[in-house]
Design a protein around this motif. Structure first.
Motif, PDB file in Angstrom:
ATOM      1  N   VAL A  34      -1.879   8.470  12.639  1.00 22.92           N
ATOM      2  CA  VAL A  34      -3.300   8.291  12.830  1.00 22.92           C
ATOM      3  C   VAL A  34      -3.898   7.737  11.555  1.00 22.92           C
ATOM      4  CG1 VAL A  34      -5.488   9.425  13.370  1.00 22.92           C
ATOM      5  CG2 VAL A  34      -3.371  10.219  14.426  1.00 22.92           C
ATOM      6  N   SER A  35      -4.486   6.583  11.605  1.00 20.10           N
ATOM      7  CA  SER A  35      -5.115   5.982  10.443  1.00 20.10           C
ATOM      8  C   SER A  35      -6.598   5.843  10.695  1.00 20.10           C
ATOM      9  CB  SER A  35      -4.502   4.608  10.136  1.00 20.10           C
ATOM     10  OG  SER A  35      -5.136   4.040   9.011  1.00 20.10           O
ATOM     11  N   LEU A  36      -7.406   6.538   9.922  1.00 20.13           N
ATOM     12  CA  LEU A  36      -8.843   6.475  10.124  1.00 20.13           C
ATOM     13  C   LEU A  36      -9.451   5.226   9.493  1.00 20.13           C
ATOM     14  CD1 LEU A  36      -9.885  10.172   9.550  1.00 20.13           C
ATOM     15  CD2 LEU A  36      -9.196   9.016  11.634  1.00 20.13           C
ATOM     16  N   ALA A  37      -8.825   4.721   8.424  1.00 21.01           N
ATOM     17  CA  ALA A  37      -9.317   3.521   7.778  1.00 21.01           C
ATOM     18  C   ALA A  37      -8.277   3.032   6.806  1.00 21.01           C
ATOM     19  CB  ALA A  37     -10.634   3.813   7.041  1.00 21.01           C
ATOM     20  N   SER A  38      -8.414   1.816   6.388  1.00 15.16           N
ATOM     21  CA  SER A  38      -7.469   1.255   5.425  1.00 15.16           C
ATOM     22  C   SER A  38      -8.035   1.348   4.032  1.00 15.16           C
ATOM     23  CB  SER A  38      -7.181  -0.214   5.755  1.00 15.16           C
ATOM     24  OG  SER A  38      -6.418  -0.805   4.728  1.00 15.16           O
ATOM     25  N   ALA A  39      -7.195   1.769   3.097  1.00 12.46           N
ATOM     26  CA  ALA A  39      -7.631   1.850   1.705  1.00 12.46           C
ATOM     27  C   ALA A  39      -7.361   0.557   0.969  1.00 12.46           C
ATOM     28  CB  ALA A  39      -6.910   3.006   1.008  1.00 12.46           C
ATOM     29  N   GLY A  40      -6.870  -0.470   1.668  1.00 12.76           N
ATOM     30  CA  GLY A  40      -6.526  -1.711   0.990  1.00 12.76           C
ATOM     31  C   GLY A  40      -5.102  -1.667   0.516  1.00 12.76           C
ATOM     32  N   GLN A  41      -4.564  -2.797   0.177  1.00 11.10           N
ATOM     33  CA  GLN A  41      -3.165  -2.855  -0.247  1.00 11.10           C
ATOM     34  C   GLN A  41      -2.946  -2.051  -1.506  1.00 11.10           C
ATOM     35  OE1 GLN A  41      -0.652  -4.141   1.437  1.00 11.10           O
ATOM     36  NE2 GLN A  41       0.689  -3.293  -0.116  1.00 11.10           N
ATOM     37  N   TYR A  42      -1.973  -1.170  -1.490  1.00 10.82           N
ATOM     38  CA  TYR A  42      -1.667  -0.335  -2.643  1.00 10.82           C
ATOM     39  C   TYR A  42      -1.133  -1.198  -3.775  1.00 10.82           C
ATOM     40  CZ  TYR A  42       1.132   2.860  -5.509  1.00 10.82           C
ATOM     41  OH  TYR A  42       1.700   3.543  -6.541  1.00 10.82           O
ATOM     42  N   SER A  43      -1.778  -1.121  -4.926  1.00 12.53           N
ATOM     43  CA  SER A  43      -1.392  -1.951  -6.063  1.00 12.53           C
ATOM     44  C   SER A  43      -0.901  -1.130  -7.230  1.00 12.53           C
ATOM     45  CB  SER A  43      -2.603  -2.776  -6.519  1.00 12.53           C
ATOM     46  OG  SER A  43      -3.641  -1.921  -6.975  1.00 12.53           O
ATOM     47  N   GLY A  44      -0.808   0.217  -7.054  1.00 12.77           N
ATOM     48  CA  GLY A  44      -0.376   1.067  -8.154  1.00 12.77           C
ATOM     49  C   GLY A  44      -1.542   1.561  -8.983  1.00 12.77           C
ATOM     50  N   ALA A  45      -2.772   1.184  -8.628  1.00 15.26           N
ATOM     51  CA  ALA A  45      -3.947   1.640  -9.356  1.00 15.26           C
ATOM     52  C   ALA A  45      -5.008   2.032  -8.338  1.00 15.26           C
ATOM     53  CB  ALA A  45      -4.476   0.558 -10.283  1.00 15.26           C
ATOM     54  N   ALA A  46      -5.738   3.110  -8.611  1.00 19.40           N
ATOM     55  CA  ALA A  46      -6.771   3.551  -7.699  1.00 19.40           C
ATOM     56  C   ALA A  46      -7.780   4.370  -8.473  1.00 19.40           C
ATOM     57  CB  ALA A  46      -6.155   4.397  -6.576  1.00 19.40           C
ATOM     58  N   ALA A  47      -8.979   4.512  -7.885  1.00 18.33           N
ATOM     59  CA  ALA A  47      -9.991   5.334  -8.538  1.00 18.33           C
ATOM     60  C   ALA A  47      -9.477   6.760  -8.677  1.00 18.33           C
ATOM     61  CB  ALA A  47     -11.281   5.294  -7.740  1.00 18.33           C
ATOM     62  N   GLY A  48      -8.929   7.312  -7.574  1.00 16.29           N
ATOM     63  CA  GLY A  48      -8.228   8.586  -7.615  1.00 16.29           C
ATOM     64  C   GLY A  48      -9.111   9.797  -7.830  1.00 16.29           C
ATOM     65  N   ALA A  49      -8.441  10.924  -8.039  1.00 12.41           N
ATOM     66  CA  ALA A  49      -9.106  12.206  -8.202  1.00 12.41           C
ATOM     67  C   ALA A  49      -9.631  12.357  -9.622  1.00 12.41           C
ATOM     68  CB  ALA A  49      -8.131  13.339  -7.884  1.00 12.41           C
ATOM     69  N   ASP A  50     -10.700  13.124  -9.759  1.00 14.34           N
ATOM     70  CA  ASP A  50     -11.283  13.364 -11.074  1.00 14.34           C
ATOM     71  C   ASP A  50     -11.852  14.774 -11.123  1.00 14.34           C
ATOM     72  OD1 ASP A  50     -12.264  12.712 -13.700  1.00 14.34           O
ATOM     73  OD2 ASP A  50     -14.252  12.531 -12.799  1.00 14.34           O
ATOM     74  N   HIS A  51     -11.396  15.567 -12.101  1.00 17.74           N
ATOM     75  CA  HIS A  51     -11.892  16.928 -12.275  1.00 17.74           C
ATOM     76  C   HIS A  51     -11.959  17.660 -10.936  1.00 17.74           C
ATOM     77  CE1 HIS A  51     -12.809  15.718 -16.327  1.00 17.74           C
ATOM     78  NE2 HIS A  51     -13.232  16.944 -16.625  1.00 17.74           N
ATOM     79  N   ALA A  52     -10.818  17.725 -10.279  1.00 18.38           N
ATOM     80  CA  ALA A  52     -10.771  18.298  -8.938  1.00 18.38           C
ATOM     81  C   ALA A  52      -9.617  19.275  -8.798  1.00 18.38           C
ATOM     82  CB  ALA A  52     -10.628  17.190  -7.894  1.00 18.38           C
ATOM     83  N   VAL A  53      -9.795  20.247  -7.910  1.00 22.60           N
ATOM     84  CA  VAL A  53      -8.724  21.145  -7.484  1.00 22.60           C
ATOM     85  C   VAL A  53      -8.730  21.147  -5.962  1.00 22.60           C
ATOM     86  CG1 VAL A  53      -7.871  23.527  -7.430  1.00 22.60           C
ATOM     87  CG2 VAL A  53      -8.817  22.587  -9.550  1.00 22.60           C
TER      88      VAL A  53
END
Length: 403
Positions: A34-53
């Motif tokens: 199930v894919s809700l949306a595309s995050a774009g082609q994975y390039s090895g870099a992303a905004a990612g998580a920040d100060h999260a648990v």
């Protein structure tokens, strides 16, 4: 930690999680992605998580991820709950931890994706992470029964399935989530039911930091099984190289800062053994099992030159120190890095932040997560407690990742 649960990048980094369960009928094997949306082609870099648990609820009627914003002082603030699109699971005869594994929730900082197992529906979910938000949910079949642990190296993830004969299944990490890796499936040769018993199920799957070997602990067989890997992400052998465990009931896997020493936590006598993993999959014992004097050590995570282990039998956390020669010792004589709390019972999985300043510990019985600051001497000072998480009953939360 592979714990936080983070993918290995250029520098070695651990990721990883347990012991426990009840019984539940697993929903039919889901094979639909199930894919809700595309995050774009994975390039090895992303905004990612920040100060999260992130904490995995592992609810039987619908697995969820509980997100928290982490303050600079280590405090936690609820930041949302997200359905995984799958069901949680509960192993047979597990006292407090339903998945009986480490690494059931993994954050991969290279792709910025959070990976979660849905043991009750035989699927794996991936999310794209933006700060503390989870987006672009995708669900794929795990390639086996009762998925319980995930390992990541580069653009490849392997899922450990604990049910039946047990197996590992590889996936490519793409911008849209996980894509099954052809010819990657390997059996572990176990003899479990579809819902395994916690004592006979495998404990964790993990890559060596150089990506040359994939390691699986098997609790009931007292073995550490290794798949030498090829450059294309496929196992180089049809069956694992089977090594006898130096300690009883091997469970969690971690690696030192150099990535050259592998530590395995052993639940039977609450010990940790240090190994060298050779290129051919054979193990060399570098340090014999070190006892901590506690009960049922199952989880192990690294913070710098310190390691922290969760002892579910008496709800304590043990601290270890590794010196410049690679010798492991306890940080204090009693084997307890922080005094146990009456409100923090059923210690299971734990995670370390990327900056290695904080450790977060799941407490299955009380439905809480405790946050600790790592002191210069390896002691832990409690700085926060998050409450209201799914406490162990018919099942309970399992899996935690910290950034």
């Amino acid at each position: 930690m592979h714990s936080s649960r983070r993918g290995h990048r250029a520098e070695p980094r651990t990721r990883r999680i347990l012991f426990g369960g009840g019984a539940l009928a697993i929903a039919g094997a889901a094979t639909v992605a199930v894919s809700l949306a595309s995050a774009g082609q994975y390039s090895g870099a992303a905004a990612g998580a920040d100060h999260a648990v992130f904490v995995q609820g592992n609810e039987l009627d619908g697995n969820t991820i509980h997100a928290f914003a982490r303050g600079d002082d280590g405090s936690l603030k609820p930041a949302g709950t997200y359905g995984t699109g799958g069901k949680g699971g509960d192993q047979v005869d597990a006292p407090t931890d339903s998945l009986a594994s480490q690494g059931s929730l993994v954050y991969d900082d290279a792709s910025g994706r959070l990976l979660a197992v849905n043991a009750g529906s035989n699927t794996v979910t991936s999310f794209r992470v933006e700060g503390q938000r989870l987006e672009d949910r995708q669900v794929v079949a795990s390639g086996g029964e009762f998925p319980a642990s995930v390992a990541v190296h580069g653009k490849v993830a392997y899922v450990m399935n604990a049910g039946g004969e047990g197996s590992v299944q590889g996936f490519r990490i793409t911008g849209e989530g996980l894509e099954p890796l052809k010819a990657s499936h390997r059996s572990l040769g176990l003899d479990n039911e579809e819902i395994p018993r916690f004592d006979t199920s495998p404990g964790e799957v993990e890559f060596t930091p150089d990506g040359r070997n994939l390691v699986v602990t098997t609790k009931g067989n007292n073995t550490v099984e290794v798949f030498p890997m090829k450059r294309d992400g496929l196992p180089a052998v049809p069956e694992p190289v089977v090594n006898d465990s130096a300690g009883g009931v091997p469970f969690a896997i971690s690696f030192d800062r150099s990535g050259k020493r592998m530590l395995v936590a052993e639940a039977e006598k609450s010990t940790v053994t240090t190994y060298q993993v050779k290129r051919d999959g054979r193990l060399k014992v570098l340090q014999e099992p070190l006892a901590n004097g506690q009960e049922t050590l199952c989880w192990l995570e690294r913070a710098g030159n310190y390691f922290y282990g969760g002892n579910t039998g008496n709800s304590t956390v043990t601290g270890y120190r590794m010196d410049e020669h690679g010798t492991l010792s306890l940080t204090n004589g009693v084997g307890i890095a922080t005094p146990p709390s009456a409100k923090s019972q059923g210690v299971i999985d734990l995670a370390v932040t990327e900056d290695e300043k904080f450790v977060y510990v799941q407490n299955a019985v009380s439905g809480t997560v405790d946050g600790f600051r790592v002191e210069a001497d390896g002691a832990l000072t409690k700085v926060t407690t998050a409450e209201g998480l799914p406490a162990f009953d018919e099942s309970g939360m399992e899996g935690i990742a910290a950034v």
